[in-house]
Scaffold this motif. Structure first.
Motif, PDB file in Angstrom:
ATOM      1  N   ASP A  25       0.834  -1.208   0.000  1.00 43.99           N
ATOM      2  CA  ASP A  25       0.000   0.000   0.000  1.00 43.99           C
ATOM      3  C   ASP A  25       0.868   1.256   0.000  1.00 43.99           C
ATOM      4  O   ASP A  25       0.552   2.234  -0.689  1.00 43.99           O
ATOM      5  CB  ASP A  25      -0.946   0.018   1.207  1.00 43.99           C
ATOM      6  CG  ASP A  25      -2.014  -1.062   1.143  1.00 43.99           C
ATOM      7  OD1 ASP A  25      -2.250  -1.610   0.036  1.00 43.99           O
ATOM      8  OD2 ASP A  25      -2.606  -1.363   2.205  1.00 43.99           O
ATOM      9  N   LYS A  28       2.184   1.788  -3.448  1.00 46.02           N
ATOM     10  CA  LYS A  28       1.135   2.317  -4.327  1.00 46.02           C
ATOM     11  C   LYS A  28       0.917   3.807  -4.088  1.00 46.02           C
ATOM     12  O   LYS A  28       0.803   4.585  -5.030  1.00 46.02           O
ATOM     13  CB  LYS A  28      -0.164   1.554  -4.147  1.00 46.02           C
ATOM     14  CG  LYS A  28      -1.274   2.111  -5.056  1.00 46.02           C
ATOM     15  CD  LYS A  28      -2.473   1.225  -5.131  1.00 46.02           C
ATOM     16  CE  LYS A  28      -3.577   1.718  -6.036  1.00 46.02           C
ATOM     17  NZ  LYS A  28      -3.436   2.941  -6.765  1.00 46.02           N
ATOM     18  N   LYS A  70      -5.329   8.592   1.655  1.00 49.77           N
ATOM     19  CA  LYS A  70      -5.487   7.294   0.982  1.00 49.77           C
ATOM     20  C   LYS A  70      -5.559   6.108   1.947  1.00 49.77           C
ATOM     21  O   LYS A  70      -6.213   5.118   1.659  1.00 49.77           O
ATOM     22  CB  LYS A  70      -4.333   7.057   0.011  1.00 49.77           C
ATOM     23  CG  LYS A  70      -4.122   8.168  -0.988  1.00 49.77           C
ATOM     24  CD  LYS A  70      -4.720   7.829  -2.295  1.00 49.77           C
ATOM     25  CE  LYS A  70      -4.424   8.973  -3.259  1.00 49.77           C
ATOM     26  NZ  LYS A  70      -4.872   8.736  -4.562  1.00 49.77           N
ATOM     27  N   LEU A  71      -4.832   6.221   3.088  1.00 54.22           N
ATOM     28  CA  LEU A  71      -4.758   5.076   3.997  1.00 54.22           C
ATOM     29  C   LEU A  71      -5.334   5.361   5.385  1.00 54.22           C
ATOM     30  O   LEU A  71      -5.405   4.457   6.215  1.00 54.22           O
ATOM     31  CB  LEU A  71      -3.303   4.598   4.132  1.00 54.22           C
ATOM     32  CG  LEU A  71      -2.598   4.180   2.835  1.00 54.22           C
ATOM     33  CD1 LEU A  71      -1.159   3.780   3.112  1.00 54.22           C
ATOM     34  CD2 LEU A  71      -3.352   3.051   2.149  1.00 54.22           C
TER      35      LEU A  71
END
Length: 181
Positions: A25, A28, A70-71
């Motif tokens: 992740d 990415k 995003k996370l």
């Protein structure tokens, strides 16, 4: 446009149960930011990547924002250029003192100006520990381990999350990864 190799160190990621991030992740997220050749080391938020030549502090801010968006993870990020990391490795004055690379900590400064705040620690008697400063970091020999280190605790009290630490083994592995073509 020229590119530069940079190294991102995420503070507190995958330590204990908080701030868990899969390295796939993280790769990415960094790729989505336009960084190329993203590689991670270990499972602790260390990444090497190529990006358009710009200030490492800008990369750090962009990564911090993307991690939250995003996370959903807030983490302080310190970014060094590959040349700065090479300086960190070359300047280490404690290599001959440290018998165990896992107990030799490198505390990378988010803001190099914070180095002045650490100057008083250099002159204190830490035996059997040792404390030294380089241009981009502090070096701490934690003879009895980092959790028992008075020098590491004193630095943490002064700088809090304005510093992130890695042991010497991790620093040298990141340096080798950054030097790969």
């Amino acid at each position: 446009m020229s590119t530069q190799r940079q190294i991102a160190l995420l503070r507190g990621v995958n330590v204990g149960r908080a701030k868990r991030i899969a390295m796939a992740d993280l790769r990415k997220v960094l790729g989505d930011l336009g960084f190329a050749g993203v590689r991670t080391l270990l499972n602790s938020g260390n990444a090497v990547f190529d990006c358009p030549a710009h200030d490492a502090a800008l990369s750090a801010v962009r990564i911090e924002e993307a991690l939250v968006l995003k996370l959903g993870v807030a983490s302080r990020v310190t970014v060094l250029g590959a040349d700065q990391l090479a300086d960190v490795v070359a300047e280490n004055p404690l290599q001959d003192v440290a018998a165990d690379p896992a107990k030799l900590m490198v505390a990378v400064l988010n803001n190099p100006a914070d180095r002045a705040r650490l100057e008083p620690l250099v002159h204190q008697p830490w035996q059997p520990e040792a404390f030294a400063l380089g241009r981009w970091c502090a070096y701490i020999w934690c003879a009895d381990g980092v959790l028992a280190s008075r020098a590491a605790a004193a630095m943490g009290n002064l700088l809090g999350d304005a510093v992130t630490t890695r042991n010497w083994s991790t620093i040298t592995k990141l340096h080798a990864l950054a030097q790969e073509a």
